[in-house]
Write a protein that holds these residues in place. Structure first.
Motif, mmCIF file in Angstrom:
data_model
loop_
_atom_site.group_PDB
_atom_site.id
_atom_site.type_symbol
_atom_site.label_atom_id
_atom_site.label_comp_id
_atom_site.label_asym_id
_atom_site.label_seq_id
_atom_site.Cartn_x
_atom_site.Cartn_y
_atom_site.Cartn_z
ATOM 1 N N THR A 1 17.351 -36.197 -13.390
ATOM 2 C CA THR A 1 18.153 -35.484 -14.384
ATOM 3 C C THR A 1 17.344 -34.389 -15.062
ATOM 4 O OG1 THR A 1 19.425 -37.507 -14.808
ATOM 5 C CG2 THR A 1 19.533 -35.782 -16.480
ATOM 6 N N HIS A 2 16.115 -34.708 -15.391
ATOM 7 C CA HIS A 2 15.196 -33.769 -16.031
ATOM 8 C C HIS A 2 14.989 -32.544 -15.141
ATOM 9 C CE1 HIS A 2 11.168 -32.275 -17.211
ATOM 10 N NE2 HIS A 2 11.423 -32.766 -18.404
ATOM 11 N N GLU B 1 16.881 -31.474 -12.533
ATOM 12 C CA GLU B 1 18.131 -30.735 -12.336
ATOM 13 C C GLU B 1 18.387 -29.773 -13.493
ATOM 14 O OE1 GLU B 1 20.950 -33.867 -11.945
ATOM 15 O OE2 GLU B 1 20.750 -34.011 -9.746
ATOM 16 N N ARG B 2 18.218 -30.265 -14.696
ATOM 17 C CA ARG B 2 18.452 -29.437 -15.877
ATOM 18 C C ARG B 2 17.465 -28.258 -15.931
ATOM 19 N NH1 ARG B 2 17.625 -33.097 -19.479
ATOM 20 N NH2 ARG B 2 15.465 -32.499 -19.875
ATOM 21 N N ASP B 3 16.206 -28.539 -15.634
ATOM 22 C CA ASP B 3 15.196 -27.484 -15.700
ATOM 23 C C ASP B 3 15.392 -26.427 -14.621
ATOM 24 O OD1 ASP B 3 14.136 -28.734 -17.852
ATOM 25 O OD2 ASP B 3 12.297 -29.430 -16.878
ATOM 26 N N VAL C 1 18.279 -25.412 -13.368
ATOM 27 C CA VAL C 1 19.377 -24.543 -13.819
ATOM 28 C C VAL C 1 18.856 -23.557 -14.858
ATOM 29 C CG1 VAL C 1 21.584 -24.491 -15.041
ATOM 30 C CG2 VAL C 1 21.175 -26.221 -13.287
ATOM 31 N N ALA C 2 18.028 -24.045 -15.778
ATOM 32 C CA ALA C 2 17.459 -23.165 -16.794
ATOM 33 C C ALA C 2 16.571 -22.092 -16.158
ATOM 34 C CB ALA C 2 16.656 -23.992 -17.799
#
Length: 482
Positions: free
Chosen positions: A227-228, A230-232, A234-235
């Motif tokens: 999850t960590h 995936e979020r990074d 996208v950022a």
């Protein structure tokens, strides 16, 4: 990063210990969630090399998934690749450059983020491969150091006390061994954090909480890592347009993003001629092609024999392959002259001889050109290209049987190869063909071209095939002598 209402004093105490223990150390743990980007100057060479070495491992991980390897097989192959390209020793290891190893690991991860953040498909494949790499490292990490790593982060889990554990005794015992219940520790997290355990019915659910036994604690960690990341990613993708102005990085990142397509290989500069002390002569090529060449080079050879010509890119690709295989410039001139037997000597000398010498670094800028690897062939325009990618399904099936039938490939083997092709794992299909056609030499499914590695270079395929044949000949001769 994560907020919780109740923070145990044990966590705070452990965190204080970590700060004191690792004060001044940039990478206190072998395991890493890559929270912070590298904030230091690096050379373009270090930028690219660190990423390529990491990509070799991630590409083999994806290859393992395509080849349906078991988890133990995947872990073994990945650990072998890591030891070869990206060693990462434990904190207790002596005599190793731990700081330098962890810096390379850190840098390579963030460079690949830049390469793989640019589309949803690339992000998905990168996250899956990176999470698998993290799992391998987590399982192979020293237990003491793993506990220190877990204690250094807040995973937002709540320890289940004795009262609550006893309250749900029957429910918890139904999801594990009854005789291990008393000694087992449990942690509860929101059920959305452990979808894999819920899918397998391995945890007790109550009021939106999942009660996770300590032996399944790793699932929380893996899910958090995924999850960590995936979020990074996208950022990171939102900032990519800023890199368009830096012409030094664009080509490197484009090349890296193709790494899952054909694997990542080193430039293949040492062929059988160097390894075995033997040279390849022009008259040997026909026999070598029939027994040892991968499909791409076998296709080029067959076209050359049928048409007595090859287009410019075909000559370049096949000529460099033969050069690295061990064909000297003198023998190369003989080979190509006999192949172009429909033209006279004067035409051959004017149109082809200079280019042959040029490819050996004897003309022009005198560069020693390397042979094309699988990634370069797969991303070429398609002529000659990779048959696994560029042939129609009907033509590929026919070509497989006609080319490799004499070497042991059967019609019952073809569906497995074609299924791999349909899923876009072209170099994996080539690897399976290698395994199938070298089973008589002791090659088993999953062995690849040695150590479980997939085919990433035509010369790698041919060199290993010739090495196996030579070993068989030596074994047979020893038996005759005995």
């Amino acid at each position: 990063m994560f907020k919780i209402e109740e923070r145990s004093s044990a966590f705070e105490d452990n965190l204080k210990i970590q700060v004191e223990l690792h004060k001044g150390v940039n990478y206190p743990h072998r395991l890493n969630f890559y929270d912070k980007p590298p904030l230091y100057d690096v050379s373009i060479e270090e930028f690219e090399t660190s990423a390529l070495n990491r990509l070799r491992i991630l590409a083999e991980i994806e290859s393992s998934a395509a080849r349906n390897r078991s988890w133990e097989e995947t872990k073994t192959v990945t650990s072998t690749q890591c030891e070869k390209y990206l060693p990462l020793k434990s904190s207790s290891a002596t005599g190793t450059e731990k700081e330098a190893q962890r810096r390379t690991d850190h840098l390579g991860h963030f460079v690949l983020r830049l390469a793989f953040c640019r589309s949803a498909d690339l992000r998905r494949r990168f996250v899956k491969a990176e999470t698998t790499l993290f799992k391998v490292r987590y399982e192979t990490d020293d237990s003491r150091e793993r506990e220190l790593f877990l204690g250094s982060r807040d995973f937002d889990w709540v320890a289940v006390d004795k009262v609550e554990k006893e309250k749900y005794r029957q429910e918890l015992m139904s999801y594990g061994r009854a005789d291990a219940f008393e000694a087992e520790k449990y942690y509860k997290v929101r059920w959305t954090r452990v979808p894999d355990l819920i899918d397998k019915r391995q945890v007790f659910l109550k009021g939106g909480w999942a009660y996770v036994p300590s032996k399944k604690q790793s699932s929380i960690v893996y899910q958090e890592f995924e999850t960590h990341l995936e979020r990074d990613l996208v950022a990171t993708s939102r900032y990519m347009p800023r890199l368009d102005e830096d012409t030094r990085l664009g080509g490197i990142l484009d090349n890296l993003s193709q790494g899952f397509l054909g694997g990542v290989s080193s430039e293949w500069s040492a062929g059988p001629a160097d390894a075995n002390g033997e040279s390849i002569r022009a008259e040997m090529v026909d026999d070598l092609a029939a027994k040892h060449f991968p499909m791409c080079m076998r296709n080029s050879h067959q076209r050359l024999r049928a048409d007595h010509r090859l287009n410019h890119f075909g000559r370049l690709q096949y000529g460099l392959f033969l050069k690295v295989l061990g064909l000297s410039v003198e023998e190369a001139i003989v080979f190509w002259r006999k192949s172009f037997d429909r033209i006279n000597d004067d035409t051959f000398n004017k149109m082809y001889k200079y280019n042959i010498r040029h490819s050996f670094g004897l003309e022009g800028k005198r560069a020693n050109y390397p042979a094309k690897n699988c990634q370069q062939i797969l991303t070429s325009g398609g002529d000659p290209g990779c048959p696994y990618r560029h042939f129609s399904p009907e033509n590929l099936q026919s070509a497989l049987l006609s080319t490799y039938g004499p070497l042991g490939l059967t019609s019952s083997d073809v569906p497995e190869v074609m299924a791999t092709v349909r899923n876009g794992h072209f170099h994996v299909a080539c690897t399976r063909v290698f395994e199938m056609t070298h089973s008589s030499s002791g090659v088993k499914k999953g062995d690849g071209v040695g150590g479980g590695e997939s085919v990433t270079h035509p010369n790698q395929y041919a060199a290993k095939s010739m090495e196996l044949a030579k070993a068989q000949e030596e074994k047979a001769s020893q038996m005759v002598v005995a």
